[in-house]
Enzyme design. Structure first.
Site, PDB file in Angstrom:
ATOM      1  N   CYS A   1      53.406  34.672  18.309  1.00 34.09           N
ATOM      2  CA  CYS A   1      52.484  35.744  18.679  1.00 34.09           C
ATOM      3  C   CYS A   1      51.197  35.144  19.222  1.00 34.09           C
ATOM      4  O   CYS A   1      50.729  34.105  18.773  1.00 34.09           O
ATOM      5  CB  CYS A   1      52.212  36.681  17.504  1.00 34.09           C
ATOM      6  SG  CYS A   1      51.101  36.045  16.273  1.00 34.09           S
ATOM      7  N   GLU A   2      50.678  35.815  20.235  1.00 31.13           N
ATOM      8  CA  GLU A   2      49.511  35.252  20.916  1.00 31.13           C
ATOM      9  C   GLU A   2      48.236  35.383  20.093  1.00 31.13           C
ATOM     10  O   GLU A   2      47.248  34.752  20.393  1.00 31.13           O
ATOM     11  CB  GLU A   2      49.333  35.896  22.295  1.00 31.13           C
ATOM     12  CG  GLU A   2      48.911  37.351  22.248  1.00 31.13           C
ATOM     13  CD  GLU A   2      48.679  37.926  23.647  1.00 31.13           C
ATOM     14  OE1 GLU A   2      49.162  37.333  24.626  1.00 31.13           O
ATOM     15  OE2 GLU A   2      48.010  38.968  23.728  1.00 31.13           O
ATOM     16  N   HIS A   3      48.268  36.220  19.055  1.00 26.93           N
ATOM     17  CA  HIS A   3      47.051  36.380  18.249  1.00 26.93           C
ATOM     18  C   HIS A   3      46.904  35.279  17.210  1.00 26.93           C
ATOM     19  O   HIS A   3      45.813  34.820  16.928  1.00 26.93           O
ATOM     20  CB  HIS A   3      47.056  37.741  17.538  1.00 26.93           C
ATOM     21  CG  HIS A   3      47.232  38.887  18.471  1.00 26.93           C
ATOM     22  ND1 HIS A   3      48.380  39.667  18.496  1.00 26.93           N
ATOM     23  CD2 HIS A   3      46.437  39.341  19.447  1.00 26.93           C
ATOM     24  CE1 HIS A   3      48.248  40.576  19.450  1.00 26.93           C
ATOM     25  NE2 HIS A   3      47.093  40.409  20.040  1.00 26.93           N
ATOM     26  N   HIS A   4      48.028  34.888  16.596  1.00 24.61           N
ATOM     27  CA  HIS A   4      47.964  33.948  15.479  1.00 24.61           C
ATOM     28  C   HIS A   4      48.736  32.667  15.712  1.00 24.61           C
ATOM     29  O   HIS A   4      48.694  31.761  14.898  1.00 24.61           O
ATOM     30  CB  HIS A   4      48.509  34.618  14.204  1.00 24.61           C
ATOM     31  CG  HIS A   4      47.920  35.964  13.944  1.00 24.61           C
ATOM     32  ND1 HIS A   4      48.617  37.135  14.190  1.00 24.61           N
ATOM     33  CD2 HIS A   4      46.698  36.320  13.490  1.00 24.61           C
ATOM     34  CE1 HIS A   4      47.834  38.168  13.878  1.00 24.61           C
ATOM     35  NE2 HIS A   4      46.672  37.706  13.461  1.00 24.61           N
TER      36      HIS A   4
ATOM     37  N   GLN B   1      55.031  41.340  21.464  1.00 22.93           N
ATOM     38  CA  GLN B   1      56.395  41.846  21.621  1.00 22.93           C
ATOM     39  C   GLN B   1      56.460  42.875  22.751  1.00 22.93           C
ATOM     40  O   GLN B   1      57.425  42.928  23.506  1.00 22.93           O
ATOM     41  CB  GLN B   1      56.882  42.442  20.294  1.00 22.93           C
ATOM     42  CG  GLN B   1      58.336  42.888  20.367  1.00 22.93           C
ATOM     43  CD  GLN B   1      58.891  43.296  19.022  1.00 22.93           C
ATOM     44  OE1 GLN B   1      58.473  42.774  17.981  1.00 22.93           O
ATOM     45  NE2 GLN B   1      59.841  44.214  19.019  1.00 22.93           N
TER      46      GLN B   1
ATOM     47  N   HIS C   1      57.725  39.494  12.621  1.00 19.26           N
ATOM     48  CA  HIS C   1      56.519  38.732  12.940  1.00 19.26           C
ATOM     49  C   HIS C   1      56.045  38.055  11.670  1.00 19.26           C
ATOM     50  O   HIS C   1      55.615  38.725  10.741  1.00 19.26           O
ATOM     51  CB  HIS C   1      55.432  39.664  13.483  1.00 19.26           C
ATOM     52  CG  HIS C   1      55.784  40.255  14.807  1.00 19.26           C
ATOM     53  ND1 HIS C   1      55.088  39.974  15.948  1.00 19.26           N
ATOM     54  CD2 HIS C   1      56.801  41.076  15.177  1.00 19.26           C
ATOM     55  CE1 HIS C   1      55.648  40.610  16.974  1.00 19.26           C
ATOM     56  NE2 HIS C   1      56.681  41.295  16.526  1.00 19.26           N
TER      57      HIS C   1
ATOM     58  N   CYS D   1      53.512  36.510  11.095  1.00 16.43           N
ATOM     59  CA  CYS D   1      52.087  36.726  10.778  1.00 16.43           C
ATOM     60  C   CYS D   1      51.920  37.925   9.861  1.00 16.43           C
ATOM     61  O   CYS D   1      50.963  37.993   9.093  1.00 16.43           O
ATOM     62  CB  CYS D   1      51.249  36.877  12.043  1.00 16.43           C
ATOM     63  SG  CYS D   1      51.759  38.197  13.141  1.00 16.43           S
TER      64      CYS D   1
HETATM   65 ZN   LIG Z   1      50.369  37.613  14.874  1.00 16.54          ZN
END
Ligand SMILES: [Zn+2]
Length: 152
Positions: A41-44, A82, A110, A112
């Site tokens: 995931c691009e956030h975490h 996603q 996910h 995360c």
């Molecule tokens: Zn994430």
């Protein structure tokens, strides 16, 4: 890391190729189910593990089936949301194959969500996007959801 994020070094046209097979009278849904993929995931930058179901309705040409799995793999090897990945797979197929329509369904866990904060273990996220005939004709969309096992 180079392998996990190797999707940046490739483009859909490369993976899908420029040659397509003519359909010998087959003009119905092609569905590749349960394509396993890994992403981050691009956030975490934490792993996302899932399965993709990719369908299209040909307009005279079909793809080698393994190319669809390679396309999913390529987009998985990038930092993703996603939602974005679902749309990228659909658009790449529309752009290169020019089918009557495309449907892409992703189900993924996910990590995360399991590892941080709310710690919801085992929950999965479902995204689906449709192009062409699958937007225009609800019966075609229903057929895909049924074939992919996403309805009861
Ligand atoms: Zn994430």
């Amino acid at each position: 890391m180079r392998s996990l994020f190797g999707g940046y070094g490739h483009e859909p046209a490369e993976v899908l190729g420029r040659t397509f097979e003519e359909v010998a009278g087959y003009n119905d849904i092609v569905l590749v189910k349960d394509i396993k993929f890994h992403s981050h995931c691009e956030h975490h930058m934490v792993p996302v593990i899932g399965r993709a179901h990719v369908a299209y309705l040909p307009a005279g040409r079909v793809l080698g089936l393994s190319k669809i799995a390679r396309l999913v793999d390529m987009f998985g090897r990038r930092l993703q949301t996603q939602e974005a990945m679902t749309a990228q797979v659909a658009d790449a197929l529309m752009d290169s194959l020019h089918p009557q329509g495309v449907a892409v369904i992703l189900e993924a866990e996910h990590l995360c969500m399991s590892m941080r904060g709310i710690r919801s273990h085992g929950s999965s996220t479902f995204t689906a996007t449709y192009r062409g005939v699958f937007v225009d004709d609800p019966a075609q969309k229903d057929a895909i959801l049924r074939l992919a096992g996403c309805t009861n």
